[in-house]
Design a protein around this motif. Structure first.
Motif, PDB file in Angstrom:
ATOM      1  N   LYS A 283      67.216 -27.829   5.688  1.00 17.97           N
ATOM      2  CA  LYS A 283      67.184 -29.041   6.525  1.00 17.97           C
ATOM      3  C   LYS A 283      65.776 -29.488   6.857  1.00 17.97           C
ATOM      4  CE  LYS A 283      71.662 -28.186   8.721  1.00 17.97           C
ATOM      5  NZ  LYS A 283      72.371 -28.008  10.014  1.00 17.97           N
ATOM      6  N   ALA A 284      64.831 -28.591   6.943  1.00 19.54           N
ATOM      7  CA  ALA A 284      63.476 -28.964   7.351  1.00 19.54           C
ATOM      8  C   ALA A 284      62.464 -28.131   6.585  1.00 19.54           C
ATOM      9  CB  ALA A 284      63.289 -28.757   8.858  1.00 19.54           C
ATOM     10  N   GLY A 285      61.313 -28.694   6.345  1.00 24.16           N
ATOM     11  CA  GLY A 285      60.278 -27.989   5.617  1.00 24.16           C
ATOM     12  C   GLY A 285      59.414 -27.120   6.492  1.00 24.16           C
ATOM     13  N   ALA A 286      59.638 -27.174   7.805  1.00 24.94           N
ATOM     14  CA  ALA A 286      58.825 -26.392   8.739  1.00 24.94           C
ATOM     15  C   ALA A 286      59.718 -25.890   9.860  1.00 24.94           C
ATOM     16  CB  ALA A 286      57.697 -27.258   9.298  1.00 24.94           C
ATOM     17  N   PRO A 287      59.311 -24.796  10.516  1.00 22.71           N
ATOM     18  CA  PRO A 287      60.102 -24.286  11.655  1.00 22.71           C
ATOM     19  C   PRO A 287      60.249 -25.341  12.759  1.00 22.71           C
ATOM     20  CG  PRO A 287      58.487 -22.678  10.932  1.00 22.71           C
ATOM     21  CD  PRO A 287      58.169 -23.951  10.201  1.00 22.71           C
ATOM     22  N   ILE A 288      61.356 -25.270  13.456  1.00 23.54           N
ATOM     23  CA  ILE A 288      61.666 -26.232  14.515  1.00 23.54           C
ATOM     24  C   ILE A 288      61.809 -25.487  15.842  1.00 23.54           C
ATOM     25  CG2 ILE A 288      63.370 -27.893  15.355  1.00 23.54           C
ATOM     26  CD1 ILE A 288      64.096 -28.456  12.454  1.00 23.54           C
ATOM     27  N   LEU A 318      50.112 -18.099  21.172  1.00 23.61           N
ATOM     28  CA  LEU A 318      50.979 -18.925  20.326  1.00 23.61           C
ATOM     29  C   LEU A 318      52.097 -19.556  21.141  1.00 23.61           C
ATOM     30  CD1 LEU A 318      51.860 -19.986  17.587  1.00 23.61           C
ATOM     31  CD2 LEU A 318      53.128 -17.832  17.235  1.00 23.61           C
ATOM     32  N   THR A 319      52.670 -18.808  22.069  1.00 20.79           N
ATOM     33  CA  THR A 319      53.773 -19.334  22.889  1.00 20.79           C
ATOM     34  C   THR A 319      53.317 -20.527  23.722  1.00 20.79           C
ATOM     35  OG1 THR A 319      54.714 -17.111  23.025  1.00 20.79           O
ATOM     36  CG2 THR A 319      55.516 -18.742  24.608  1.00 20.79           C
ATOM     37  N   ARG A 320      52.175 -20.386  24.394  1.00 20.06           N
ATOM     38  CA  ARG A 320      51.669 -21.496  25.210  1.00 20.06           C
ATOM     39  C   ARG A 320      51.344 -22.717  24.342  1.00 20.06           C
ATOM     40  NH1 ARG A 320      48.871 -17.247  27.854  1.00 20.06           N
ATOM     41  NH2 ARG A 320      46.958 -17.777  26.698  1.00 20.06           N
ATOM     42  N   SER A 321      50.783 -22.460  23.168  1.00 19.25           N
ATOM     43  CA  SER A 321      50.439 -23.557  22.267  1.00 19.25           C
ATOM     44  C   SER A 321      51.693 -24.304  21.815  1.00 19.25           C
ATOM     45  CB  SER A 321      49.675 -23.021  21.058  1.00 19.25           C
ATOM     46  OG  SER A 321      49.335 -24.077  20.189  1.00 19.25           O
ATOM     47  N   LEU A 322      52.722 -23.560  21.415  1.00 19.85           N
ATOM     48  CA  LEU A 322      53.982 -24.196  20.998  1.00 19.85           C
ATOM     49  C   LEU A 322      54.632 -24.964  22.148  1.00 19.85           C
ATOM     50  CD1 LEU A 322      55.483 -21.309  18.827  1.00 19.85           C
ATOM     51  CD2 LEU A 322      54.765 -23.562  17.996  1.00 19.85           C
ATOM     52  N   ILE A 332      57.077 -27.858  14.268  1.00 21.61           N
ATOM     53  CA  ILE A 332      55.807 -27.399  14.832  1.00 21.61           C
ATOM     54  C   ILE A 332      54.651 -28.140  14.170  1.00 21.61           C
ATOM     55  CG2 ILE A 332      56.794 -25.118  15.277  1.00 21.61           C
ATOM     56  CD1 ILE A 332      55.194 -24.103  12.850  1.00 21.61           C
ATOM     57  N   PRO A 333      53.500 -28.246  14.826  1.00 21.35           N
ATOM     58  CA  PRO A 333      52.344 -28.917  14.225  1.00 21.35           C
ATOM     59  C   PRO A 333      51.873 -28.186  12.969  1.00 21.35           C
ATOM     60  CG  PRO A 333      52.041 -28.614  16.592  1.00 21.35           C
ATOM     61  CD  PRO A 333      53.243 -27.819  16.203  1.00 21.35           C
ATOM     62  N   ASP A 334      51.266 -28.948  12.055  1.00 20.60           N
ATOM     63  CA  ASP A 334      50.779 -28.360  10.802  1.00 20.60           C
ATOM     64  C   ASP A 334      49.759 -27.255  11.061  1.00 20.60           C
ATOM     65  OD1 ASP A 334      52.341 -30.244   9.622  1.00 20.60           O
ATOM     66  OD2 ASP A 334      50.697 -31.577   9.019  1.00 20.60           O
ATOM     67  N   GLN A 335      48.944 -27.429  12.133  1.00 18.11           N
ATOM     68  CA  GLN A 335      47.890 -26.451  12.408  1.00 18.11           C
ATOM     69  C   GLN A 335      48.450 -25.083  12.814  1.00 18.11           C
ATOM     70  OE1 GLN A 335      48.225 -29.493  13.609  1.00 18.11           O
ATOM     71  NE2 GLN A 335      46.270 -30.458  14.191  1.00 18.11           N
ATOM     72  N   LEU A 336      49.743 -25.017  13.170  1.00 19.03           N
ATOM     73  CA  LEU A 336      50.339 -23.744  13.600  1.00 19.03           C
ATOM     74  C   LEU A 336      51.221 -23.123  12.529  1.00 19.03           C
ATOM     75  CD1 LEU A 336      51.309 -24.626  17.308  1.00 19.03           C
ATOM     76  CD2 LEU A 336      49.297 -23.384  16.489  1.00 19.03           C
ATOM     77  N   PHE A 337      51.260 -23.725  11.344  1.00 13.80           N
ATOM     78  CA  PHE A 337      52.117 -23.201  10.283  1.00 13.80           C
ATOM     79  C   PHE A 337      51.784 -21.741   9.959  1.00 13.80           C
ATOM     80  CE2 PHE A 337      53.577 -27.241   7.849  1.00 13.80           C
ATOM     81  CZ  PHE A 337      54.330 -27.597   8.962  1.00 13.80           C
ATOM     82  N   THR A 338      50.503 -21.451   9.780  1.00 13.45           N
ATOM     83  CA  THR A 338      50.095 -20.106   9.363  1.00 13.45           C
ATOM     84  C   THR A 338      50.467 -19.067  10.413  1.00 13.45           C
ATOM     85  OG1 THR A 338      48.242 -21.060   8.136  1.00 13.45           O
ATOM     86  CG2 THR A 338      48.152 -18.706   8.607  1.00 13.45           C
ATOM     87  N   PRO A 369      45.921 -17.013  13.760  1.00 13.01           N
ATOM     88  CA  PRO A 369      45.049 -18.179  13.485  1.00 13.01           C
ATOM     89  C   PRO A 369      45.533 -19.444  14.199  1.00 13.01           C
ATOM     90  CG  PRO A 369      46.477 -17.748  11.611  1.00 13.01           C
ATOM     91  CD  PRO A 369      46.713 -16.625  12.584  1.00 13.01           C
ATOM     92  N   ILE A 370      45.065 -19.636  15.415  1.00 11.77           N
ATOM     93  CA  ILE A 370      45.439 -20.825  16.211  1.00 11.77           C
ATOM     94  C   ILE A 370      44.178 -21.631  16.499  1.00 11.77           C
ATOM     95  CG2 ILE A 370      46.439 -21.637  18.373  1.00 11.77           C
ATOM     96  CD1 ILE A 370      48.021 -18.991  18.479  1.00 11.77           C
ATOM     97  N   PRO A 371      44.120 -22.899  16.120  1.00 12.63           N
ATOM     98  CA  PRO A 371      42.932 -23.715  16.359  1.00 12.63           C
ATOM     99  C   PRO A 371      42.608 -23.792  17.858  1.00 12.63           C
ATOM    100  CG  PRO A 371      44.431 -24.831  14.845  1.00 12.63           C
ATOM    101  CD  PRO A 371      45.159 -23.645  15.404  1.00 12.63           C
ATOM    102  N   ASN A 372      41.332 -23.876  18.169  1.00 12.25           N
ATOM    103  CA  ASN A 372      40.912 -23.921  19.573  1.00 12.25           C
ATOM    104  C   ASN A 372      41.475 -25.131  20.310  1.00 12.25           C
ATOM    105  OD1 ASN A 372      39.385 -21.542  19.422  1.00 12.25           O
ATOM    106  ND2 ASN A 372      37.572 -22.635  18.661  1.00 12.25           N
ATOM    107  N   GLU A 373      41.610 -26.277  19.592  1.00 17.56           N
ATOM    108  CA  GLU A 373      42.101 -27.473  20.285  1.00 17.56           C
ATOM    109  C   GLU A 373      43.574 -27.385  20.662  1.00 17.56           C
ATOM    110  OE1 GLU A 373      42.157 -28.341  15.805  1.00 17.56           O
ATOM    111  OE2 GLU A 373      40.832 -27.387  17.278  1.00 17.56           O
ATOM    112  N   LEU A 374      44.287 -26.405  20.104  1.00 14.11           N
ATOM    113  CA  LEU A 374      45.708 -26.244  20.438  1.00 14.11           C
ATOM    114  C   LEU A 374      45.951 -25.083  21.394  1.00 14.11           C
ATOM    115  CD1 LEU A 374      47.486 -26.883  16.996  1.00 14.11           C
ATOM    116  CD2 LEU A 374      46.998 -28.498  18.857  1.00 14.11           C
ATOM    117  N   LYS A 375      44.891 -24.420  21.802  1.00 18.23           N
ATOM    118  CA  LYS A 375      45.064 -23.319  22.743  1.00 18.23           C
ATOM    119  C   LYS A 375      45.169 -23.846  24.172  1.00 18.23           C
ATOM    120  CE  LYS A 375      42.694 -19.792  19.975  1.00 18.23           C
ATOM    121  NZ  LYS A 375      41.554 -18.832  19.911  1.00 18.23           N
ATOM    122  N   HIS A 376      46.073 -23.276  24.939  1.00 17.38           N
ATOM    123  CA  HIS A 376      46.289 -23.718  26.327  1.00 17.38           C
ATOM    124  C   HIS A 376      46.283 -22.522  27.266  1.00 17.38           C
ATOM    125  CE1 HIS A 376      47.430 -27.946  25.466  1.00 17.38           C
ATOM    126  NE2 HIS A 376      47.816 -27.424  24.299  1.00 17.38           N
TER     127      HIS A 376
END
Length: 376
Positions: A283-288, A318-322, A332-338, A369-376
Motif C-alpha cells: 500500500k505504501a512505499g514508506a512506513p506510516i 527517533l520517537t520525538r522526531s517522528l 515518515i519524512p524521507d530524512q528518517l527512512f534510514t 542517523p537522524i538529521p539535526n533539523e529533525l531532532k526535538h
C-alpha cells in the motif's frame, strides 16, 4: 438583555451590527447638510439659468398680451401659442430642476452613503403612536432640533438684514431700469442674496454633520454582553465548540488505538512519547505512523501493544522526531527512512530469532542517523 442588566455600551459596534443597522435604514444622516446643498446649488443654478428664465418669462408675457384679432377669435390658436410660449422655458427650467435634484441626492448621501431599506420604508405602528410622538417631542433630540432652529433663524435673519442694507439702493434702482433688463437684474440680485443666505447654513451643517455621525456611532455601540451574544450566534457557543472538539479528539483516539495491534513496532521515549509504525509494501512505499501519543496516551499505546505482542523499541531521539514531524496516517519524512529502516530490520530479525529461524540480532544502535533539523 443588555438593557435589563444595566450594562453600559462601551464596546465598538461590530461589522455585523453596522450591516444590520444599514438593512434597517439606520445610517448617519444630516438634514441640515442636505438642505444646505439644495439651497446653495439652487442659488448657483438660478445664477446660471436665471437670465434665460427671466427673458423667457418676459417673452411669454409679451406674446400672451399681443394677440391679434384673428388669434383672439380662433379657439384652437391658444394651444399652439402655449407651446410657443413654454418652449422658451423648457431648457432653462429643466436644467434648473436637474441641478437641484442632483444636489439633493449628493447632499443627502454625503454622510452615511447611499442606502435604501424596505424595512425603513414599511409602515410602523410605533410611528403613529401619540405617546411615543409626545416622548420624541419632549426628548433630548427635540431640544437639539429646537436649538438648531433658533440658531438658523438668528443667522438667516441677521444676514438677511445685512444683505437688504447692502443691496438696498440697487433694489430701488430697479424701478427706473428698462424691461427686460430690469427683470434679469432683479433675478441676479435675488440669486446672489439667495446664495449668500444659503451659505450661512454651512455653519449649521459644519456642526450638525459631525454631531449626527457621532450620535449614530454612539447609538450603535454595544455592551460587552451583546458582543458575547453576537459572537455565540455567529461563531457558536465556545463551550459547545470545545465539547465538539473534545468528542472528535476522543473518537480519533479510539480509532487510532484500534490500529495499534496492526503496528509492526512501537518506538518510545520511555517516559513521555510513543509512536506506532506500520510498513506495508503493497500500500505504501514508506512506513506510516498509525498512532502516536504523549504522556497518558503514550502509556495506553504501550499497554495495547503489550497486550497484542507488538514489539516495543526504545529510541528517544527517533520517537520525538517522528512525533513532531509526522501526522497520524502519513508517511515518515524521507530524512528518517534510514533510521526507521534500522529499527524495522532489528524488529524483523528479532521476530525470526523468537521463532527459531535465525540468530539473536545485535542491539539497536543508540546513535541512529537522524538529521539535526529533525531532532526535538
Amino acid at each position: 438583555m443588555a438593557e435589563d442588566s444595566g450594562q453600559e455600551k462601551t464596546e465598538e459596534p461590530t461589522g455585523k451590527k453596522i450591516e444590520e443597522s444599514r438593512k434597517k435604514g439606520q445610517v448617519a444622516r444630516s438634514k441640515e447638510l442636505g438642505t444646505t446643498f439644495v439651497l446653495i446649488f439652487s442659488a448657483i443654478s438660478l445664477l446660471m439659468y436665471g437670465p434665460a428664465i427671466g427673458k423667457g418669462l418676459y417673452n411669454i408675457m409679451g406674446r400672451a398680451l399681443t394677440l391679434n384679432r384673428n388669434e383672439t377669435y380662433d379657439t384652437t390658436k391658444m394651444f399652439s401659442i402655449w407651446g410657443e410660449m413654454f418652449s422658451e422655458l423648457i431648457f432653462p427650467m429643466s436644467m434648473f430642476v436637474f441641478i437641484i435634484v442632483i444636489a439633493a441626492f449628493i447632499g443627502n448621501t454625503l454622510l452615511g452613503g447611499f442606502n435604501f431599506s424596505w424595512q425603513a420604508a414599511a409602515p410602523k405602528a410605533s410611528k403613529m403612536s401619540p405617546a411615543k410622538g409626545i416622548k420624541r417631542m419632549l426628548g433630548p433630540q427635540a431640544g437639539i432640533e429646537l436649538i438648531k432652529a433658533l440658531l438658523k433663524f438668528v443667522l438667516v435673519a441677521g444676514f438677511a438684514i445685512f444683505l437688504i442694507n447692502t443691496f438696498f439702493y440697487e433694489i430701488l434702482h430697479l424701478s427706473v431700469e428698462q424691461v427686460p433688463s430690469s427683470i434679469v437684474h432683479a433675478l441676479e440680485i435675488l440669486a446672489w442674496m439667495f446664495l449668500a443666505l444659503s451659505c450661512t447654513l454651512i455653519i449649521i451643517s459644519a456642526i450638525d454633520a459631525p454631531y449626527q455621525s457621532y450620535n449614530h456611532h454612539k447609538q450603535l455601540k454595544m455592551t460587552l454582553q451583546e458582543v458575547k451574544d453576537e459572537y455565540k450566534n455567529s461563531e457558536g457557543d465556545p463551550q459547545i465548540k470545545a465539547r465538539i472538539r473534545r468528542t472528535q479528539r476522543e473518537m480519533s483516539q479510539r480509532r487510532m488505538m484500534q490500529d495499534v495491534p496492526d503496528a509492526d513496532v512501537i518506538v518510545t521515549n520511555p517516559t513521555h512519547y510513543s509512536v506506532a509504525l506500520k510498513y506495508d509494501t503493497e500500500k505504501a512505499g514508506a512506513p506510516i505512523v498509525i498512532a502516536k501519543g504523549v504522556d497518558e496516551l503514550a502509556m495506553q499505546i504501550r499497554k495495547v501493544a503489550i497486550g497484542n505482542e507488538v514489539p516495543i523499541v526504545e529510541s528517544p531521539v527517533l520517537t520525538r522526531s517522528l512525533y513532531h514531524t509526522t501526522e497520524v496516517g502519513h508517511q515518515i519524512p524521507d530524512q528518517l527512512f534510514t533510521a526507521v529502516a534500522q529499527v524495522l530490520a532489528y524488529v524483523f530479525q528479532l521476530k525470526r530469532f523468537q521463532k527459531g529461524r535465525g540468530k539473536r540480532p545485535i542491539g539497536l544502535s543508540d546513535d541512529l542517523p537522524i538529521p539535526n533539523e529533525l531532532k526535538h
